[in-house]
Write a protein that holds these residues in place. Structure first.
Motif, PDB file in Angstrom:
ATOM      1  N   CYS A  22    -104.338  48.237  40.565  1.00  0.00           N
ATOM      2  CA  CYS A  22    -103.254  47.740  39.717  1.00  0.00           C
ATOM      3  C   CYS A  22    -103.555  46.323  39.249  1.00  0.00           C
ATOM      4  O   CYS A  22    -103.930  45.464  40.052  1.00  0.00           O
ATOM      5  N   GLY A  23    -103.338  46.095  37.968  1.00  0.00           N
ATOM      6  CA  GLY A  23    -103.626  44.782  37.406  1.00  0.00           C
ATOM      7  C   GLY A  23    -102.669  43.697  37.858  1.00  0.00           C
ATOM      8  O   GLY A  23    -102.983  42.513  37.748  1.00  0.00           O
ATOM      9  N   PHE A  24    -101.501  44.096  38.366  1.00  0.00           N
ATOM     10  CA  PHE A  24    -100.507  43.106  38.780  1.00  0.00           C
ATOM     11  C   PHE A  24    -100.555  42.852  40.289  1.00  0.00           C
ATOM     12  O   PHE A  24     -99.643  42.250  40.855  1.00  0.00           O
ATOM     13  N   CYS A  25    -101.629  43.278  40.942  1.00  0.00           N
ATOM     14  CA  CYS A  25    -101.764  43.119  42.392  1.00  0.00           C
ATOM     15  C   CYS A  25    -103.199  42.722  42.710  1.00  0.00           C
ATOM     16  O   CYS A  25    -104.140  43.209  42.088  1.00  0.00           O
ATOM     17  N   MET A 104     -87.168  55.831  54.176  1.00  0.00           N
ATOM     18  CA  MET A 104     -87.166  55.399  52.782  1.00  0.00           C
ATOM     19  C   MET A 104     -88.563  55.625  52.215  1.00  0.00           C
ATOM     20  O   MET A 104     -89.465  54.817  52.425  1.00  0.00           O
ATOM     21  N   LEU A 105     -88.724  56.749  51.538  1.00  0.00           N
ATOM     22  CA  LEU A 105     -90.016  57.164  50.986  1.00  0.00           C
ATOM     23  C   LEU A 105     -90.032  56.861  49.493  1.00  0.00           C
ATOM     24  O   LEU A 105     -89.273  57.444  48.721  1.00  0.00           O
ATOM     25  N   HIS A 106     -90.916  55.942  49.095  1.00  0.00           N
ATOM     26  CA  HIS A 106     -90.965  55.504  47.698  1.00  0.00           C
ATOM     27  C   HIS A 106     -92.279  55.925  47.051  1.00  0.00           C
ATOM     28  O   HIS A 106     -93.354  55.630  47.580  1.00  0.00           O
ATOM     29  N   PHE A 107     -92.178  56.581  45.897  1.00  0.00           N
ATOM     30  CA  PHE A 107     -93.349  56.869  45.085  1.00  0.00           C
ATOM     31  C   PHE A 107     -93.372  55.887  43.911  1.00  0.00           C
ATOM     32  O   PHE A 107     -92.412  55.797  43.147  1.00  0.00           O
ATOM     33  N   SER A 108     -94.467  55.154  43.780  1.00  0.00           N
ATOM     34  CA  SER A 108     -94.584  54.182  42.685  1.00  0.00           C
ATOM     35  C   SER A 108     -94.822  54.905  41.367  1.00  0.00           C
ATOM     36  O   SER A 108     -95.751  55.705  41.247  1.00  0.00           O
ATOM     37  N   LEU A 109     -93.981  54.606  40.387  1.00  0.00           N
ATOM     38  CA  LEU A 109     -94.109  55.201  39.054  1.00  0.00           C
ATOM     39  C   LEU A 109     -93.501  54.233  38.054  1.00  0.00           C
ATOM     40  O   LEU A 109     -92.316  53.919  38.132  1.00  0.00           O
ATOM     41  N   ASP A 110     -94.306  53.744  37.117  1.00  0.00           N
ATOM     42  CA  ASP A 110     -93.871  52.654  36.238  1.00  0.00           C
ATOM     43  C   ASP A 110     -93.499  53.101  34.834  1.00  0.00           C
ATOM     44  O   ASP A 110     -93.051  52.298  34.022  1.00  0.00           O
ATOM     45  N   ASP A 144     -87.723  58.435  46.669  1.00  0.00           N
ATOM     46  CA  ASP A 144     -87.244  57.602  45.572  1.00  0.00           C
ATOM     47  C   ASP A 144     -88.406  57.306  44.640  1.00  0.00           C
ATOM     48  O   ASP A 144     -89.571  57.399  45.025  1.00  0.00           O
ATOM     49  N   ILE A 145     -88.070  56.902  43.425  1.00  0.00           N
ATOM     50  CA  ILE A 145     -89.069  56.396  42.484  1.00  0.00           C
ATOM     51  C   ILE A 145     -88.927  54.879  42.434  1.00  0.00           C
ATOM     52  O   ILE A 145     -87.840  54.350  42.201  1.00  0.00           O
ATOM     53  N   LEU A 146     -90.026  54.192  42.694  1.00  0.00           N
ATOM     54  CA  LEU A 146     -90.050  52.722  42.639  1.00  0.00           C
ATOM     55  C   LEU A 146     -90.759  52.296  41.362  1.00  0.00           C
ATOM     56  O   LEU A 146     -91.956  52.521  41.199  1.00  0.00           O
ATOM     57  N   MET A 147     -90.006  51.678  40.469  1.00  0.00           N
ATOM     58  CA  MET A 147     -90.556  51.224  39.189  1.00  0.00           C
ATOM     59  C   MET A 147     -90.648  49.706  39.179  1.00  0.00           C
ATOM     60  O   MET A 147     -89.636  49.012  39.307  1.00  0.00           O
ATOM     61  N   THR A 148     -91.856  49.190  39.059  1.00  0.00           N
ATOM     62  CA  THR A 148     -92.036  47.751  38.891  1.00  0.00           C
ATOM     63  C   THR A 148     -91.846  47.440  37.411  1.00  0.00           C
ATOM     64  O   THR A 148     -92.563  47.984  36.562  1.00  0.00           O
ATOM     65  N   VAL A 149     -90.873  46.583  37.116  1.00  0.00           N
ATOM     66  CA  VAL A 149     -90.445  46.363  35.729  1.00  0.00           C
ATOM     67  C   VAL A 149     -91.044  45.078  35.163  1.00  0.00           C
ATOM     68  O   VAL A 149     -90.873  43.997  35.736  1.00  0.00           O
ATOM     69  N   PHE A 150     -91.739  45.231  34.036  1.00  0.00           N
ATOM     70  CA  PHE A 150     -92.318  44.112  33.298  1.00  0.00           C
ATOM     71  C   PHE A 150     -91.711  44.086  31.898  1.00  0.00           C
ATOM     72  O   PHE A 150     -91.005  45.021  31.496  1.00  0.00           O
ATOM     73  N   GLU A 151     -92.039  43.051  31.158  1.00  0.00           N
ATOM     74  CA  GLU A 151     -91.571  42.980  29.775  1.00  0.00           C
ATOM     75  C   GLU A 151     -92.091  44.150  28.950  1.00  0.00           C
ATOM     76  O   GLU A 151     -91.392  44.653  28.072  1.00  0.00           O
ATOM     77  N   LEU A 174     -85.320  49.860  40.720  1.00  0.00           N
ATOM     78  CA  LEU A 174     -85.860  48.929  39.727  1.00  0.00           C
ATOM     79  C   LEU A 174     -86.305  47.657  40.439  1.00  0.00           C
ATOM     80  O   LEU A 174     -85.486  46.949  41.035  1.00  0.00           O
ATOM     81  N   ASN A 175     -87.580  47.386  40.362  1.00  0.00           N
ATOM     82  CA  ASN A 175     -88.194  46.272  41.082  1.00  0.00           C
ATOM     83  C   ASN A 175     -88.693  45.242  40.072  1.00  0.00           C
ATOM     84  O   ASN A 175     -89.791  45.394  39.533  1.00  0.00           O
ATOM     85  N   PRO A 176     -87.906  44.201  39.770  1.00  0.00           N
ATOM     86  CA  PRO A 176     -88.354  43.214  38.782  1.00  0.00           C
ATOM     87  C   PRO A 176     -89.673  42.576  39.200  1.00  0.00           C
ATOM     88  O   PRO A 176     -89.862  42.221  40.368  1.00  0.00           O
TER      89      PRO A 176
END
Length: 325
Positions: A22-25, A104-110, A144-151, A174-176
Motif C-alpha cells: 500500500c502506498g499510504f503505509c 471484530m473481523l475487518h476486511f480492508s476495501l477502499d 466489517d469492511i474497513l475503508m481508509t478514506v482519502f480525498e 470509515l477510517n479517515p
C-alpha cells in the motif's frame, strides 16, 4: 477528568511483513521477524494483569503468521476482545481456524472498483476480499469492511456502501486517512470532505467516530494540552518482542520485554516516556486514529462525548459492549 487509569488496548504486531504494498503505509518496507508462541502467551497473561481489554493482532499482514489461529484462541481463552484487519489474501486459508475467535473481523476495501482498489493496495486483492466475505458469512462470522478514506476516494463511499455492504449486511467502517513520519497519503481531508464523512456516519450500518472529524477541525493533537493518551491507554508490542513507547508510529524507544512485560511497563524509564504522551514535538497536529480512539474513551472531554454514540452503536451491533464495561 480521567475515567480509566490503566491501559485498555494492545496493538500486537505479530510481524511487519506484508503481502501487499500500500502506498499510504510504510510498515511492509521494514525487515521483520515473527513473534513466537511462547512470547505471545507470556505477554497475553501479563496484558490481562495490566487491565487490557482488547487485543488487536496486527502487522504488516497478521495472517502471514502461521500460528495466528493459536494466538486468537489463547486470547479468547483469557477473555480478551479480539480484532483482526486483513487485506483478504490469506483469509480463505485461515477462515476455519479463526472461526469464533475474532470479535471484530475487518476486511480492508477502499473502493468498490476492483482495478482502483488493487492499484491502491499494490497487489490484486479485491477478488480475495469478495471471496473472504462469503466464506466468513458461511461460517457464521460477522465481518466489517474497513475503508481508509482519502480525498481521491471519498466519492467511492456510496458505491461501496450500496453494492458491497448493504447486500451483505456488513458494517462499513470509515477510517479517515492520517499522515505519519514521511509517508505520503495525499492532501489532507478538506472541510467539505469532513462534512461528507459526518453525513455518512449517521447512516445505518456505518461506523465513523465523529471525534476523529472534530480533532481534524481542531488541527490535531496540541502538545500544550494533549488529547492523545497513546502510551497510557495502548500497549504496543513489536515483532522483536519489545514494548514500544510512546506509540508505534512516533515511538522513540523499544524496551526488551524478556518475559516480564509488567516489570518493563512499570519501570521508571518507561513511565517517564508514558508521561510524555502527546507532548513530544512529533505529537503536534497528530491525528493517528489507532491511538486517538482509545484516548477518547478514557478521559471525559468534548471528544469523549463525540466518540460515545458511534462507539456504543458499533459495540452494540457487534455484541462486545458488555466486555468493555
Amino acid at each position: 477528568m480521567r475515567l480509566i487509569q490503566h491501559p485498555i488496548l494492545c496493538n500486537y504486531y505479530v510481524t511487519y511483513r506484508c503481502n501487499a504494498k500500500c502506498g499510504f503505509c510504510d510498515i511492509w518496507e521494514r525487515p521483520s521477524p515473527y513473534v513466537t508462541i511462547e512470547q505471545v502467551e507470556t505477554n497475553l497473561i501479563s496484558l490481562k494483569k495490566l487491565g487490557i481489554k482488547v487485543i488487536d493482532f496486527t502487522g504488516g499482514e497478521p495472517l502471514l503468521h502461521r500460528d495466528i489461529d493459536h494466538f486468537f484462541a489463547f486470547a479468547k481463552k483469557l477473555g480478551f476482545i479480539t480484532t483482526l484487519t486483513t487485506n483478504g489474501l490469506l483469509y480463505p486459508k485461515h477462515a476455519e481456524g479463526l472461526k469464533g475467535k475474532v470479535d471484530m473481523l475487518h476486511f480492508s476495501l477502499d473502493t468498490a472498483h476492483k482495478e482502483k482498489h488493487d492499484t491502491m493496495r499494490g497487489v490484486a486483492c479485491y477478488d480475495h476480499v469478495m471471496e473472504s466475505i462469503q466464506i466468513a458469512k458461511s461460517l457464521g462470522e460477522r465481518p466489517d469492511i474497513l475503508m481508509t478514506v482519502f480525498e481521491d476516494n471519498i466519492g467511492e463511499i456510496e458505491k461501496l456502501y450500496t453494492d458491497v455492504c448493504l447486500p451483505n449486511d456488513l458494517i462499513l467502517i470509515l477510517n479517515p486517512s492520517f499522515e505519519y513520519n514521511e509517508v505520503e497519503t495525499g492532501s489532507e481531508l478538506s472541510n467539505q470532505s469532513l462534512e461528507t464523512l459526518t453525513r455518512w456516519g449517521k447512516k445505518k450500518n456505518i461506523y465513523l467516530n465523529q471525534a476523529f472529524i472534530q480533532l481534524r477541525r481542531d488541527g490535531g493533537n496540541q502538545t500544550e494540552k494533549p488529547v492523545c493518551k497513546a502510551a497510557s491507554t495502548t500497549l504496543v508490542i513489536s515483532p522483536e518482542n519489545e514494548l514500544l513507547l510512546p506509540c508505534y508510529h512516533l515511538g522513540t524507544k523499544g524496551f526488551a520485554i524478556d518475559g516480564d512485560l509488567e516489570k518493563v511497563y512499570h519501570s521508571t524509564e518507561a513511565q517517564k516516556l508514558i508521561k510524555l504522551e502527546g507532548r513530544l514535538p512529533e505529537c503536534q497536529g497528530c491525528t493517528i486514529n489507532c491511538y486517538m480512539q482509545p484516548s477518547f474513551a478514557v478521559e471525559m472531554n468534548k471528544y469523549f462525548w463525540l466518540a460515545l454514540p458511534s462507539t456504543f452503536k458499533y459495540n452494540w451491533i457487534k455484541g462486545t459492549w458488555r466486555q468493555l464495561v
